[in-house]
Design a protein around this motif. Structure first.
Motif, PDB file in Angstrom:
ATOM      1  N   TYR A  95      26.620 -72.313  -8.101  1.00 25.56           N
ATOM      2  CA  TYR A  95      28.051 -72.417  -7.859  1.00 25.56           C
ATOM      3  C   TYR A  95      28.253 -73.701  -7.044  1.00 25.56           C
ATOM      4  CZ  TYR A  95      28.483 -67.380  -8.952  1.00 25.56           C
ATOM      5  OH  TYR A  95      28.473 -66.140  -9.555  1.00 25.56           O
TER       6      TYR A  95
ATOM      7  N   PHE B 269      31.040 -76.089  -4.615  1.00 25.76           N
ATOM      8  CA  PHE B 269      32.221 -75.984  -3.757  1.00 25.76           C
ATOM      9  C   PHE B 269      32.516 -77.334  -3.099  1.00 25.76           C
ATOM     10  CE2 PHE B 269      31.934 -71.360  -3.758  1.00 25.76           C
ATOM     11  CZ  PHE B 269      30.580 -71.124  -3.885  1.00 25.76           C
TER      12      PHE B 269
ATOM     13  N   SER C   8      25.716 -72.891  -3.911  1.00 23.95           N
ATOM     14  CA  SER C   8      25.011 -71.638  -3.649  1.00 23.95           C
ATOM     15  C   SER C   8      24.456 -71.139  -4.976  1.00 23.95           C
ATOM     16  CB  SER C   8      25.936 -70.588  -3.023  1.00 23.95           C
ATOM     17  OG  SER C   8      26.870 -70.114  -3.962  1.00 23.95           O
TER      18      SER C   8
ATOM     19  N   PRO D  79      23.935 -68.190  -7.561  1.00 29.83           N
ATOM     20  CA  PRO D  79      24.434 -66.866  -7.919  1.00 29.83           C
ATOM     21  C   PRO D  79      23.290 -65.904  -8.225  1.00 29.83           C
ATOM     22  CG  PRO D  79      24.720 -68.410  -9.736  1.00 29.83           C
ATOM     23  CD  PRO D  79      24.234 -69.206  -8.576  1.00 29.83           C
TER      24      PRO D  79
ATOM     25  N   SER E  56      21.311 -64.298  -6.454  1.00 31.45           N
ATOM     26  CA  SER E  56      20.075 -64.347  -5.659  1.00 31.45           C
ATOM     27  C   SER E  56      20.094 -63.183  -4.675  1.00 31.45           C
ATOM     28  CB  SER E  56      19.965 -65.677  -4.930  1.00 31.45           C
ATOM     29  OG  SER E  56      21.036 -65.836  -4.029  1.00 31.45           O
TER      30      SER E  56
ATOM     31  N   ALA F  68      20.123 -63.251  -1.556  1.00 30.17           N
ATOM     32  CA  ALA F  68      21.158 -63.551  -0.561  1.00 30.17           C
ATOM     33  C   ALA F  68      21.839 -64.806  -1.071  1.00 30.17           C
ATOM     34  CB  ALA F  68      20.573 -63.741   0.824  1.00 30.17           C
ATOM     35  N   SER F  69      22.855 -65.200  -0.446  1.00 24.78           N
ATOM     36  CA  SER F  69      23.668 -66.247  -1.047  1.00 24.78           C
ATOM     37  C   SER F  69      24.106 -67.273  -0.017  1.00 24.78           C
ATOM     38  CB  SER F  69      24.868 -65.615  -1.741  1.00 24.78           C
ATOM     39  OG  SER F  69      25.451 -64.636  -0.919  1.00 24.78           O
ATOM     40  N   LYS F  70      23.112 -67.915   0.606  1.00 27.87           N
ATOM     41  CA  LYS F  70      23.464 -68.941   1.572  1.00 27.87           C
ATOM     42  C   LYS F  70      24.117 -70.101   0.861  1.00 27.87           C
ATOM     43  CE  LYS F  70      18.996 -71.305   1.333  1.00 27.87           C
ATOM     44  NZ  LYS F  70      17.794 -71.731   2.107  1.00 27.87           N
ATOM     45  N   ILE F  71      24.956 -70.817   1.613  1.00 23.64           N
ATOM     46  CA  ILE F  71      25.590 -72.018   1.094  1.00 23.64           C
ATOM     47  C   ILE F  71      24.838 -73.217   1.661  1.00 23.64           C
ATOM     48  CG2 ILE F  71      27.728 -73.343   0.958  1.00 23.64           C
ATOM     49  CD1 ILE F  71      29.257 -70.755   1.491  1.00 23.64           C
TER      50      ILE F  71
ATOM     51  N   PHE G  32      24.990 -77.178   2.286  1.00 22.55           N
ATOM     52  CA  PHE G  32      26.002 -78.219   2.417  1.00 22.55           C
ATOM     53  C   PHE G  32      25.390 -79.616   2.373  1.00 22.55           C
ATOM     54  CE2 PHE G  32      29.850 -75.925   3.578  1.00 22.55           C
ATOM     55  CZ  PHE G  32      29.354 -74.693   3.985  1.00 22.55           C
TER      56      PHE G  32
ATOM     57  N   TYR H  59      26.246 -70.258  10.605  1.00 23.59           N
ATOM     58  CA  TYR H  59      25.841 -71.634  10.363  1.00 23.59           C
ATOM     59  C   TYR H  59      25.906 -72.423  11.664  1.00 23.59           C
ATOM     60  CZ  TYR H  59      26.416 -70.620   5.384  1.00 23.59           C
ATOM     61  OH  TYR H  59      26.301 -70.089   4.125  1.00 23.59           O
TER      62      TYR H  59
ATOM     63  N   GLN I  21      22.027 -64.430   7.315  1.00 22.04           N
ATOM     64  CA  GLN I  21      23.094 -63.646   6.707  1.00 22.04           C
ATOM     65  C   GLN I  21      22.841 -62.171   6.967  1.00 22.04           C
ATOM     66  OE1 GLN I  21      23.546 -62.705   2.267  1.00 22.04           O
ATOM     67  NE2 GLN I  21      25.150 -64.252   2.557  1.00 22.04           N
TER      68      GLN I  21
ATOM     69  N   GLN J 271      18.689 -62.805   4.761  1.00 20.21           N
ATOM     70  CA  GLN J 271      18.064 -64.098   4.500  1.00 20.21           C
ATOM     71  C   GLN J 271      18.164 -64.919   5.771  1.00 20.21           C
ATOM     72  OE1 GLN J 271      19.865 -66.692   1.524  1.00 20.21           O
ATOM     73  NE2 GLN J 271      17.847 -67.348   0.807  1.00 20.21           N
TER      74      GLN J 271
ATOM     75  N   ARG K 276      27.108 -59.896  -1.602  1.00 22.42           N
ATOM     76  CA  ARG K 276      26.176 -60.970  -1.290  1.00 22.42           C
ATOM     77  C   ARG K 276      26.325 -62.153  -2.233  1.00 22.42           C
ATOM     78  NH1 ARG K 276      21.283 -56.973  -1.198  1.00 22.42           N
ATOM     79  NH2 ARG K 276      20.014 -58.835  -1.410  1.00 22.42           N
ATOM     80  N   GLN K 277      27.350 -62.111  -3.077  1.00 23.20           N
ATOM     81  CA  GLN K 277      27.592 -63.235  -3.966  1.00 23.20           C
ATOM     82  C   GLN K 277      28.613 -64.158  -3.339  1.00 23.20           C
ATOM     83  OE1 GLN K 277      25.714 -63.749  -6.594  1.00 23.20           O
ATOM     84  NE2 GLN K 277      24.669 -61.928  -5.854  1.00 23.20           N
TER      85      GLN K 277
END
Lengths: 115, 113
Positions: free
Chosen positions: A32, A34, A94, A96, A98, A100-103, A105, B35, B48, B56, B97-98
């Motif tokens: 994804y 952003f 990020s 999809p 997974s 967990a879904s850390k972003i 940057f 963060y 998270q 995670q 979690r998405q």
């Protein structure tokens, strides 16, 4: 692993001129994408996102971005900027589906608008 | 509808001290991520929380720990503060979690002296 590269740390433009902020990403899986904006002393606000479908995405405040899978890019554009667009802009990804879904940057692009 | 709220907004601590930062997610959200944003850099993922468990973790030492409560609010704790911990700490909430859309708070500016 994923990574995001914002090619310009600073972009100065004149008011009412068009602007493009460049973003390239690296990932072995689909992601994804952003764009977030951060005004001075504030948190992050989502400008737009690409999840799937049409590669041209329209966001708030007149911004749009185009997903280019072959070039792994997601550049942000606005046809005519205003003084109020002065801010820091972050491209992010990020993964999809997974665990967990850390972003993740990029390092940000500072957009400064000259009158 | 209140968005993501963080407290306090600013904090000054001395090296070696401990600090606790708090976050209330957007109404209806059950996932909280933290963060760290150092000056002039992009935010870096710390960890998270979902269903009160750490799901995670980013590349941060064990001095950084957290908790999520049954009402989905969360705390970030940092022990043995270093000068390099000075940063803006951002909380983000999402549904599940998405991360199709994460909402960020205004952040807590931590200064370690």
């Amino acid at each position: 692993a994923q990574s995001v590269t914002q090619l310009d740390s600073q972009v100065p433009v004149f008011e009412e001129a068009p602007v493009e902020l460049r973003c390239n990403y690296s990932s072995s899986v689909s992601v994804y994408l952003f764009w977030y904006v951060q005004y001075p002393n504030q948190g992050l606000q989502l400008l737009l996102k690409y999840l799937s479908g049409s590669t041209l995405v329209k966001g708030i405040n007149g911004f749009e971005a185009e997903f280019n899978k072959s070039q792994t890019s997601f550049h942000l554009r606005k046809p005519s900027v205003h003084i109020s667009d002065t801010a820091e802009y972050f491209c992010a990804v990020s993964v999809p589906y997974s665990s967990a879904s850390k972003i993740i940057f990029g390092s940000g692009t500072r957009l400064s608008i000259r009158p | 509808d209140a968005g993501v709220t963080q407290s306090p907004t600013h904090l000054i601590k001395t090296r070696g001290q401990q600090v606790t930062l708090r976050c209330s997610p957007k109404s209806g959200h059950d996932t909280v991520s933290w963060y760290q944003q150092a000056l002039g850099q992009g935010p870096q993922f710390i960890f998270q929380y979902y269903e009160e468990e750490e799901r995670q973790r980013g590349n941060f030492p064990d001095r950084f720990s957290g908790h999520q409560f049954p009402n989905y609010s969360s705390e970030l704790n940092v022990n043995a503060l270093l000068l390099g911990d000075s940063a803006l700490y951002l909380c983000a909430s999402s549904l599940g979690r998405q991360n199709t859309e994460a909402f960020f708070g205004q952040g807590t500016r931590l200064t370690v002296v």
